[in-house]
Design a protein around this motif. Structure first.
Motif, PDB file in Angstrom:
ATOM      1  N   LEU A 174     -41.453 -21.334  29.265  1.00 27.03           N
ATOM      2  CA  LEU A 174     -40.587 -22.412  28.801  1.00 27.03           C
ATOM      3  C   LEU A 174     -39.107 -22.059  28.962  1.00 27.03           C
ATOM      4  O   LEU A 174     -38.259 -22.959  29.004  1.00 27.03           O
ATOM      5  CB  LEU A 174     -40.885 -22.732  27.336  1.00 27.03           C
ATOM      6  CG  LEU A 174     -42.207 -23.475  27.083  1.00 27.03           C
ATOM      7  CD1 LEU A 174     -42.496 -23.572  25.586  1.00 27.03           C
ATOM      8  CD2 LEU A 174     -42.181 -24.864  27.705  1.00 27.03           C
ATOM      9  N   THR A 176     -36.917 -22.827  33.043  1.00 27.78           N
ATOM     10  CA  THR A 176     -36.080 -23.961  33.447  1.00 27.78           C
ATOM     11  C   THR A 176     -34.684 -23.906  32.824  1.00 27.78           C
ATOM     12  O   THR A 176     -33.688 -24.066  33.542  1.00 27.78           O
ATOM     13  CB  THR A 176     -36.770 -25.297  33.137  1.00 27.78           C
ATOM     14  OG1 THR A 176     -37.965 -25.381  33.916  1.00 27.78           O
ATOM     15  CG2 THR A 176     -35.872 -26.481  33.470  1.00 27.78           C
ATOM     16  N   GLN A 214     -46.947 -34.390  36.453  1.00 31.09           N
ATOM     17  CA  GLN A 214     -45.868 -34.035  35.530  1.00 31.09           C
ATOM     18  C   GLN A 214     -46.189 -34.471  34.108  1.00 31.09           C
ATOM     19  O   GLN A 214     -45.922 -33.745  33.144  1.00 31.09           O
ATOM     20  CB  GLN A 214     -44.558 -34.663  35.985  1.00 31.09           C
ATOM     21  CG  GLN A 214     -43.959 -33.978  37.201  1.00 31.09           C
ATOM     22  CD  GLN A 214     -42.655 -34.610  37.648  1.00 31.09           C
ATOM     23  OE1 GLN A 214     -42.281 -35.683  37.170  1.00 31.09           O
ATOM     24  NE2 GLN A 214     -41.964 -33.965  38.569  1.00 31.09           N
ATOM     25  N   MET A 215     -46.782 -35.661  33.968  1.00 25.74           N
ATOM     26  CA  MET A 215     -47.139 -36.137  32.638  1.00 25.74           C
ATOM     27  C   MET A 215     -48.176 -35.218  31.985  1.00 25.74           C
ATOM     28  O   MET A 215     -48.071 -34.871  30.815  1.00 25.74           O
ATOM     29  CB  MET A 215     -47.693 -37.561  32.732  1.00 25.74           C
ATOM     30  CG  MET A 215     -47.964 -38.202  31.373  1.00 25.74           C
ATOM     31  SD  MET A 215     -48.534 -39.920  31.545  1.00 25.74           S
ATOM     32  CE  MET A 215     -47.074 -40.663  32.302  1.00 25.74           C
ATOM     33  N   HIS A 272     -48.673 -32.035  32.643  1.00 27.02           N
ATOM     34  CA  HIS A 272     -48.128 -30.711  32.384  1.00 27.02           C
ATOM     35  C   HIS A 272     -47.058 -30.714  31.287  1.00 27.02           C
ATOM     36  O   HIS A 272     -46.634 -29.639  30.857  1.00 27.02           O
ATOM     37  CB  HIS A 272     -47.627 -30.078  33.685  1.00 27.02           C
ATOM     38  CG  HIS A 272     -48.749 -29.471  34.467  1.00 27.02           C
ATOM     39  ND1 HIS A 272     -48.917 -28.113  34.617  1.00 27.02           N
ATOM     40  CD2 HIS A 272     -49.800 -30.043  35.101  1.00 27.02           C
ATOM     41  CE1 HIS A 272     -49.997 -27.875  35.318  1.00 27.02           C
ATOM     42  NE2 HIS A 272     -50.559 -29.026  35.634  1.00 27.02           N
ATOM     43  N   ARG A 273     -46.668 -31.888  30.825  1.00 27.33           N
ATOM     44  CA  ARG A 273     -45.831 -31.935  29.631  1.00 27.33           C
ATOM     45  C   ARG A 273     -46.617 -31.544  28.380  1.00 27.33           C
ATOM     46  O   ARG A 273     -46.033 -31.334  27.319  1.00 27.33           O
ATOM     47  CB  ARG A 273     -45.221 -33.331  29.452  1.00 27.33           C
ATOM     48  CG  ARG A 273     -44.135 -33.640  30.467  1.00 27.33           C
ATOM     49  CD  ARG A 273     -43.327 -34.853  30.084  1.00 27.33           C
ATOM     50  NE  ARG A 273     -42.373 -35.180  31.138  1.00 27.33           N
ATOM     51  CZ  ARG A 273     -42.449 -36.239  31.932  1.00 27.33           C
ATOM     52  NH1 ARG A 273     -43.451 -37.102  31.783  1.00 27.33           N
ATOM     53  NH2 ARG A 273     -41.542 -36.459  32.856  1.00 27.33           N
ATOM     54  N   ALA A 274     -47.938 -31.438  28.518  1.00 33.02           N
ATOM     55  CA  ALA A 274     -48.760 -30.953  27.411  1.00 33.02           C
ATOM     56  C   ALA A 274     -48.378 -29.542  26.992  1.00 33.02           C
ATOM     57  O   ALA A 274     -48.778 -29.077  25.923  1.00 33.02           O
ATOM     58  CB  ALA A 274     -50.239 -31.006  27.779  1.00 33.02           C
ATOM     59  N   TYR A 295     -45.647 -28.644  25.893  1.00 30.51           N
ATOM     60  CA  TYR A 295     -44.887 -28.754  24.650  1.00 30.51           C
ATOM     61  C   TYR A 295     -45.837 -28.831  23.453  1.00 30.51           C
ATOM     62  O   TYR A 295     -45.595 -28.219  22.408  1.00 30.51           O
ATOM     63  CB  TYR A 295     -43.979 -29.995  24.677  1.00 30.51           C
ATOM     64  CG  TYR A 295     -43.112 -30.104  25.903  1.00 30.51           C
ATOM     65  CD1 TYR A 295     -42.502 -28.984  26.454  1.00 30.51           C
ATOM     66  CD2 TYR A 295     -42.916 -31.326  26.530  1.00 30.51           C
ATOM     67  CE1 TYR A 295     -41.708 -29.074  27.583  1.00 30.51           C
ATOM     68  CE2 TYR A 295     -42.126 -31.432  27.668  1.00 30.51           C
ATOM     69  CZ  TYR A 295     -41.525 -30.299  28.191  1.00 30.51           C
ATOM     70  OH  TYR A 295     -40.740 -30.397  29.311  1.00 30.51           O
ATOM     71  N   LEU A 333     -37.371 -26.274  23.458  1.00 28.79           N
ATOM     72  CA  LEU A 333     -37.786 -27.679  23.529  1.00 28.79           C
ATOM     73  C   LEU A 333     -36.616 -28.603  23.209  1.00 28.79           C
ATOM     74  O   LEU A 333     -36.482 -29.682  23.799  1.00 28.79           O
ATOM     75  CB  LEU A 333     -38.950 -27.923  22.568  1.00 28.79           C
ATOM     76  CG  LEU A 333     -40.234 -27.137  22.875  1.00 28.79           C
ATOM     77  CD1 LEU A 333     -41.293 -27.425  21.835  1.00 28.79           C
ATOM     78  CD2 LEU A 333     -40.758 -27.469  24.266  1.00 28.79           C
ATOM     79  N   ARG A 348     -34.527 -29.165  26.271  1.00 28.54           N
ATOM     80  CA  ARG A 348     -35.118 -30.161  27.170  1.00 28.54           C
ATOM     81  C   ARG A 348     -34.867 -31.580  26.668  1.00 28.54           C
ATOM     82  O   ARG A 348     -34.561 -32.478  27.466  1.00 28.54           O
ATOM     83  CB  ARG A 348     -36.622 -29.911  27.300  1.00 28.54           C
ATOM     84  CG  ARG A 348     -36.946 -28.740  28.222  1.00 28.54           C
ATOM     85  CD  ARG A 348     -38.407 -28.342  28.102  1.00 28.54           C
ATOM     86  NE  ARG A 348     -38.790 -27.442  29.178  1.00 28.54           N
ATOM     87  CZ  ARG A 348     -38.492 -26.156  29.224  1.00 28.54           C
ATOM     88  NH1 ARG A 348     -37.796 -25.616  28.238  1.00 28.54           N
ATOM     89  NH2 ARG A 348     -38.869 -25.398  30.238  1.00 28.54           N
ATOM     90  N   LEU A 349     -34.995 -31.790  25.377  1.00 30.65           N
ATOM     91  CA  LEU A 349     -34.752 -33.118  24.808  1.00 30.65           C
ATOM     92  C   LEU A 349     -33.293 -33.524  25.007  1.00 30.65           C
ATOM     93  O   LEU A 349     -32.996 -34.674  25.371  1.00 30.65           O
ATOM     94  CB  LEU A 349     -35.106 -33.112  23.314  1.00 30.65           C
ATOM     95  CG  LEU A 349     -34.906 -34.417  22.559  1.00 30.65           C
ATOM     96  CD1 LEU A 349     -35.766 -35.525  23.163  1.00 30.65           C
ATOM     97  CD2 LEU A 349     -35.224 -34.241  21.076  1.00 30.65           C
ATOM     98  N   ARG A 367     -32.756 -34.526  28.578  1.00 29.95           N
ATOM     99  CA  ARG A 367     -33.338 -35.838  28.861  1.00 29.95           C
ATOM    100  C   ARG A 367     -32.468 -36.956  28.314  1.00 29.95           C
ATOM    101  O   ARG A 367     -32.293 -37.995  28.960  1.00 29.95           O
ATOM    102  CB  ARG A 367     -34.744 -35.918  28.261  1.00 29.95           C
ATOM    103  CG  ARG A 367     -35.479 -37.211  28.592  1.00 29.95           C
ATOM    104  CD  ARG A 367     -36.922 -37.140  28.200  1.00 29.95           C
ATOM    105  NE  ARG A 367     -37.627 -36.128  28.970  1.00 29.95           N
ATOM    106  CZ  ARG A 367     -38.922 -35.853  28.814  1.00 29.95           C
ATOM    107  NH1 ARG A 367     -39.626 -36.496  27.909  1.00 29.95           N
ATOM    108  NH2 ARG A 367     -39.505 -34.948  29.557  1.00 29.95           N
TER     109      ARG A 367
END
Length: 208
Positions: free
Chosen positions: A63, A66, A152-153, A155-157, A159, A193, A196-197, A200
């Motif tokens: 994590l 990135t 991608q959806m 692999h967002r798991a 989080y 996390l 990342r938020l 976004r």
């Protein structure tokens, strides 16, 4: 050493094999320590917990790739993300295997009952199941089959896995009222996390 120079070094063909060897070292040491009676009075418990700890550490690392890639200007780090992610799964599998072997002696009905009876085991098993889905779809053929958006959806798991892993760790440590290490991991994962938020939200177009 400048960012561009480090990025070139990270892109060297020898970095991936080096990372692979480094990723295996904790496992090799734990196996060696188990055979040489270096894991303390309860070696089975020490082995199970150490494997779980390393799974969580590699989860933090994957994590962190990135944010570090973006903030440090090291795009070559992205090429290591899949390998580090697979090490998360590897150590989680070894953690589960050690539990099934040393705690439960491969008693499958007993393991199923334990998963239902103890919430921290259930949460850990759910995290492992999600990791299994991510590991099974981590290859280029799976990306092509699923399509980039669906991949991608899925692999967002990661989080959700992070949250389940910290909860598993918290409940496991709650019996001894030892939350210091849990708080450290929770804070690091929350920061990663949260970054990342924040990114976004910055990318969203202004309303109006």
């Amino acid at each position: 050493m400048g960012a561009a120079r480090i990025n070139r070094w990270l892109g060297h063909r020898g970095v991936k094999p080096g990372v692979f060897v480094l990723g295996l070292l904790p496992f090799v040491w734990l196996v060696w320590a188990a055979f040489n009676d270096l894991l303390g009075a309860n070696p089975a418990e020490a082995l199970i917990r150490s494997l779980g700890d390393w799974s969580l550490r590699f989860l933090v690392l994957v994590l962190a790739i990135t944010p570090l890639r973006v903030m440090a200007g090291w795009p070559s780090l992205a090429r290591l993300r899949r390998m580090v992610g697979l090490f998360v799964f590897f150590y989680a599998c070894m953690h589960l295997l050690a539990y099934a072997w040393f705690d439960m002696e491969f008693d499958l009905p007993g393991i199923a009952a334990d998963v239902v009876k103890r919430p921290f085991i259930l949460v850990g098993f759910l995290a492992w199941t999600l990791l299994l889905a991510l590991a099974a779809t981590s290859f280029n053929r799976a990306i092509r089959a699923l399509g980039a958006a669906r991949w991608q959806m899925l692999h967002r798991a990661v989080y959700l896995i992070a949250g389940l892993a910290v909860l598993h760790f918290f409940w496991m440590r709650s019996g001894k009222n030892d939350f210091a290490e849990v708080a450290v991991y929770g804070a690091i994962l929350a920061a990663l996390l949260g970054w990342r938020l924040w990114r976004r939200m910055l990318r969203k177009p202004a309303a109006g």
